[in-house]
Design an enzyme around this catalytic site. Structure first.
Site, PDB file in Angstrom:
ATOM      1  N   SER A 152     -37.904 -16.374  -9.712  1.00 40.36           N
ATOM      2  CA  SER A 152     -38.670 -17.593  -9.490  1.00 40.36           C
ATOM      3  C   SER A 152     -39.816 -17.345  -8.494  1.00 40.36           C
ATOM      4  CB  SER A 152     -37.728 -18.711  -9.021  1.00 40.36           C
ATOM      5  OG  SER A 152     -38.336 -19.975  -9.158  1.00 40.36           O
ATOM      6  N   ASP A 196     -36.615 -20.337 -15.826  1.00 46.81           N
ATOM      7  CA  ASP A 196     -36.437 -19.871 -14.442  1.00 46.81           C
ATOM      8  C   ASP A 196     -35.214 -18.956 -14.290  1.00 46.81           C
ATOM      9  OD1 ASP A 196     -35.551 -19.969 -11.587  1.00 46.81           O
ATOM     10  OD2 ASP A 196     -37.260 -21.297 -11.397  1.00 46.81           O
TER      11      ASP A 196
END
Length: 313
Positions: A40, A186
């Site tokens: 991320s 993600d």
């Protein structure tokens, strides 16, 4: 032989800005970083640094980017307000928040994400160098979650922009990134701290940086609250198992920063610096331990003698 040191940068939204402060301290202390993995925002910060290992440059560049981002109206500000809660604001604030949430869920019920693919790329691409992972100055890998077959994907080659945008594609907020037959979101959904990925890439010593923040308290509530909390428990438990993979864990104080609030960049930088400075002795000890016990003078002379004899033969 010098052990290979890997730096694993975890996800945590805006809290991931603390990674740059950590990188600056490690750079100043001349701690060798042989590879970087990220999830991320950790993938974004790690990818930037791997392209140009200069913490001061990226501290200035990211702050300049965020200054322009925060000055204009942006969708993340709307998301940030969704998570605000103030007991003193009363009925009208509660109603305004209810309207925001209804609008958010209405949009995500009909589209793949609250923010369009075009807006997402316009937000993230200008900051990321247009280059391949193979061209980076430090070996780099970042994690994304493949939602079609429920897999962890580790990018170690290909477009840096594509890899980082996939790793940062927070479900519901940013659209999934399609790469061939894969649909990616993600990386925090499978490996919030990519210490295991650093091991897979050959690291003998792994320095992990956890910016996930403290576990929020829970005092019960509706059935929906219990379901949501139970899902969170799964991710928290998995995250704790992954944290144990790191030899040294740096945990900046990110409690003052809400994950969608990018206005506290300097506070996060300073928090990362303070936490990394505190852990420097532990990092140096872990690297020394990985080198093995120091040889005595007699052992070193004997080794040197054997090498000379072997060379002559």
């Amino acid at each position: 032989m010098e052990p290979k040191v890997g730096l694993a940068l975890g996800g945590g939204g805006a809290r991931g800005l603390a990674h740059l402060g950590v990188l600056k301290v490690l750079e100043d202390a001349k701690i060798p970083i042989h590879l970087i993995t990220g999830t991320s925002l950790g993938a974004l910060m790690g990818g930037l640094y791997a392209s140009r290992p200069d913490a001061d440059y990226w501290l200035g560049r990211v702050e300049q980017f965020l200054r322009g981002f925060n000055e204009r109206k942006n969708p993340l500000e709307f998301i940030r307000k969704l998570e605000e809660f103030d007991d003193n604001c009363g009925f009208f604030n509660d109603m305004a928040n209810l309207v925001r949430k209804s609008f958010f869920w209405g949009v995500t019920a009909t589209k793949s994400a609250f923010i369009s693919e075009k807006d997402y790329e316009e937000f993230i691409y200008p900051l990321i160098p247009d280059m391949t992972i193979e061209e980076l100055k430090i070996p780099f890998g970042c994690v994304a979650a493949e939602i079609g077959k429920a897999l962890r994907v580790l990018y170690t080659q290909g477009s840096l922009r594509r890899a980082v945008s996939a790793s940062c594609a927070l479900p519901g907020i940013f659209p999934p990134v399609r790469d061939g037959n894969q649909l990616l979101v993600d990386g925090g959904w499978v490996e919030c701290l990519p210490a295991r990925c650093a091991r897979d890439m050959g690291a003998k010593v792994v320095i992990g940086v956890d910016v996930s923040g403290e576990t929020p308290s829970f005092s019960g509530g509706s059935g929906l609250d219990v379901v949501i909390r139970s899902d969170a428990v799964t991710r928290i438990y998995l995250n704790n198992l992954l944290l144990a993979e790191a030899d040294v864990l740096i945990r900046p104080n990110v409690s003052t920063c809400q994950w969608a609030d990018f206005s506290l960049s300097r506070v996060m930088f300073a928090s990362g610096e303070a936490a990394a400075r505190e852990m420097l002795p532990a990092i140096q000890e872990a690297i020394q331990k990985a080198r093995g016990p120091r040889k005595t003078l007699w052992e070193r002379l004997k080794l040197f003698k054997n090498r000379v004899l072997a060379k002559n033969i």
